[in-house]
Design a protein around this motif. Structure first.
Motif, PDB file in Angstrom:
ATOM      1  N   THR A   1      38.168  26.259  45.037  1.00  0.00           N
ATOM      2  CA  THR A   1      38.936  27.502  45.016  1.00  0.00           C
ATOM      3  C   THR A   1      40.133  27.390  44.079  1.00  0.00           C
ATOM      4  O   THR A   1      40.427  28.306  43.302  1.00  0.00           O
TER       5      THR A   1
ATOM      6  N   GLU B   1      38.923  27.581  40.512  1.00  0.00           N
ATOM      7  CA  GLU B   1      38.580  28.953  40.128  1.00  0.00           C
ATOM      8  C   GLU B   1      39.848  29.762  39.819  1.00  0.00           C
ATOM      9  O   GLU B   1      39.867  30.577  38.901  1.00  0.00           O
ATOM     10  N   ARG B   2      40.907  29.502  40.571  1.00  0.00           N
ATOM     11  CA  ARG B   2      42.153  30.247  40.369  1.00  0.00           C
ATOM     12  C   ARG B   2      42.865  29.837  39.076  1.00  0.00           C
ATOM     13  O   ARG B   2      43.368  30.675  38.335  1.00  0.00           O
TER      14      ARG B   2
ATOM     15  N   GLU C   1      35.236  30.982  32.830  1.00  0.00           N
ATOM     16  CA  GLU C   1      35.837  31.100  34.154  1.00  0.00           C
ATOM     17  C   GLU C   1      35.059  32.130  34.953  1.00  0.00           C
ATOM     18  O   GLU C   1      34.468  33.057  34.425  1.00  0.00           O
TER      19      GLU C   1
ATOM     20  N   ARG D   1      35.189  34.920  38.065  1.00  0.00           N
ATOM     21  CA  ARG D   1      36.033  35.751  38.918  1.00  0.00           C
ATOM     22  C   ARG D   1      35.142  36.763  39.640  1.00  0.00           C
ATOM     23  O   ARG D   1      34.327  37.447  39.027  1.00  0.00           O
TER      24      ARG D   1
ATOM     25  N   ARG E   1      41.142  37.483  42.736  1.00  0.00           N
ATOM     26  CA  ARG E   1      41.288  36.037  42.771  1.00  0.00           C
ATOM     27  C   ARG E   1      40.477  35.481  43.937  1.00  0.00           C
ATOM     28  O   ARG E   1      40.584  35.977  45.059  1.00  0.00           O
TER      29      ARG E   1
ATOM     30  N   ARG F   1      39.303  33.525  47.137  1.00  0.00           N
ATOM     31  CA  ARG F   1      40.024  33.017  48.302  1.00  0.00           C
ATOM     32  C   ARG F   1      39.142  32.010  49.033  1.00  0.00           C
ATOM     33  O   ARG F   1      37.921  32.138  49.046  1.00  0.00           O
TER      34      ARG F   1
ATOM     35  N   ASN G   1      32.841  33.486  46.125  1.00  0.00           N
ATOM     36  CA  ASN G   1      33.639  32.320  45.706  1.00  0.00           C
ATOM     37  C   ASN G   1      32.698  31.127  45.603  1.00  0.00           C
ATOM     38  O   ASN G   1      32.694  30.233  46.442  1.00  0.00           O
TER      39      ASN G   1
END
Length: 385
Positions: free
Chosen positions: A64, A67-68, A182, A184, A195, A197, A325
């Protein structure tokens, strides 16, 4: 597929190598570490646990976070930190310092494997997902092959060489294997991206697949240290020979990985994974009954084939466990997977001391439970309740 796409996939596959390599390279070096630092065999085995515990724990959040903050940045920094920690381990003059360096290695690798696997799934069409996951499993198994082999060869000269090799490999991967894009999650209708979670990763399928991954590494991959000990204790094999024997498991996985992925595309992830688990129910107890080093090696080779089937299916379940996610779900499942690997040496070595047959029979029994958990994971929801 374009040349650029092939290069992208090749880089992502390469990124899957270092995790199992870093964890497993000391499997055959327990006697050498014991002598170098003047500690007991059980204390020397902490070289495995000290790597795998932070590797497992941080994966609860590393996917996570990656990814952020961006897959490319996170993986490149992690590979560089891993390289520095490897050199630190090679230079360590005391066992405590050595264990700290191993822990930093594990922490760094927590930010590589899940993000690389998630990026590979994003770059693959659904019809080819089984093949891609099987190939990724084969590459990771190549790390399993290379780890004891490099460790054994280094042990015959100087165990520190294994860590120097690991540092060089990590620096190459920092340059070549950073995920190219990336991910999203998007709101319905393709509106603004959100974003990722952590709670989005915790679907029912994530939880059940995490349980299956834990049992698989606990009972199968984590048994390698006991196989190495039996090879030395019962058959008198030295570090290089032990490394070659353990490499049979990984060699089988490398060869069988892609065909296992193709079979997963045709027959389904659950069916193929259950087949692999049930084969291990039979094979693992045989490891404690073989009467010679050749027989031990052949059974371990067959176990590697069964493991390739298991992971081709489990990897497909993993990357599809939480579409909102994906990186987070992969890392959570990875946390449980390597927690099983970290716990395995402690549990199986205790049983091995009581009787070598008990350790291998117990691992076979765990694989029966593993098959049941895989079935449950296949029927679980991929949406967070």
């Amino acid at each position: 597929m374009s040349g650029e796409s092939r290069a992208t996939r090749a880089a992502l596959y390469a990124g899957g190598f270092i995790g199992p390599f870093g964890g497993g390279m000391v499997t055959v070096l327990i006697p050498e570490l014991r002598d170098a630092f003047d500690v007991s065999s059980s204390t020397a085995s902490l070289a495995l646990t000290s790597y795998l515990v932070p590797f497992a724990v941080l994966q609860l959040v590393s996917g996570t976070l990656g990814e952020r903050f961006g897959r490319r940045r996170a993986t490149r920094v992690a590979f560089v930190v891993y390289a520095l920690a490897s050199l630190w381990a090679a230079a360590a003059g005391g066992f405590g310092v050595f264990l700290v360096a191993r822990a930093v290695q594990g922490a760094a690798n927590a930010f590589t494997t899940p993000l690389v696997l998630a990026a590979l799934a994003d770059a693959t069409e659904d019809r080819d997902l089984g093949r891609a996951m099987g190939t990724f499993a084969a590459v990771q198994t190549a790390g399993v092959v290379g780890a004891p082999l490099v460790g054994g060869l280094a042990g015959a000269l100087d165990y520190r060489l294994a860590f120097v090799v690991a540092a060089l490999a990590a620096l190459v991967l920092a340059w070549k294997s950073a995920p190219p894009g990336e991910a999203r999650a998007a709101t319905p209708g393709g509106a603004a991206a959100v974003r990722p979670r952590l709670r989005d990763a915790l679907t029912s399928r994530t939880r059940w697949t995490a349980g299956a991954a834990f049992l698989a590494f606990f009972a199968i991959t984590g048994l390698g240290v006991v196989v190495a000990l039996r090879a030395g204790d019962a058959f008198g094999l030295g570090p290089t020979a032990r490394g070659l024997l353990l490499a049979a498991f990984g060699a089988a996985g490398v060869v069988a990985g892609r065909p296992a992925g193709d079979l997963t595309d045709r027959r389904g992830a659950v069916a193929v994974a259950v087949c692999g688990a049930l084969a291990c129910v039979v094979l693992l107890p045989l490891l404690g009954l073989t009467g010679g080093a050749l027989g031990l090696g052949l059974v371990w080779l067959a176990t590697g084939v069964a493991s390739a089937l298991l992971w081709a299916g489990l990897n497909v379940l993993t990357v599809g466990a939480a579409p909102a996610n994906r990186g987070g779900a992969v890392s959570v499942i990875g946390a449980f997977k390597f927690a099983g690997n970290a716990l395995a040496p402690v549990c199986w070595l205790a049983l091995y001391d009581a009787g070598s047959e008990l350790a291998f029979a117990g691992a076979g029994a765990v694989c029966l439970a593993l098959a049941a958990v895989v079935v449950r994971a296949g029927g679980a929801s991929v949406s967070r309740a």
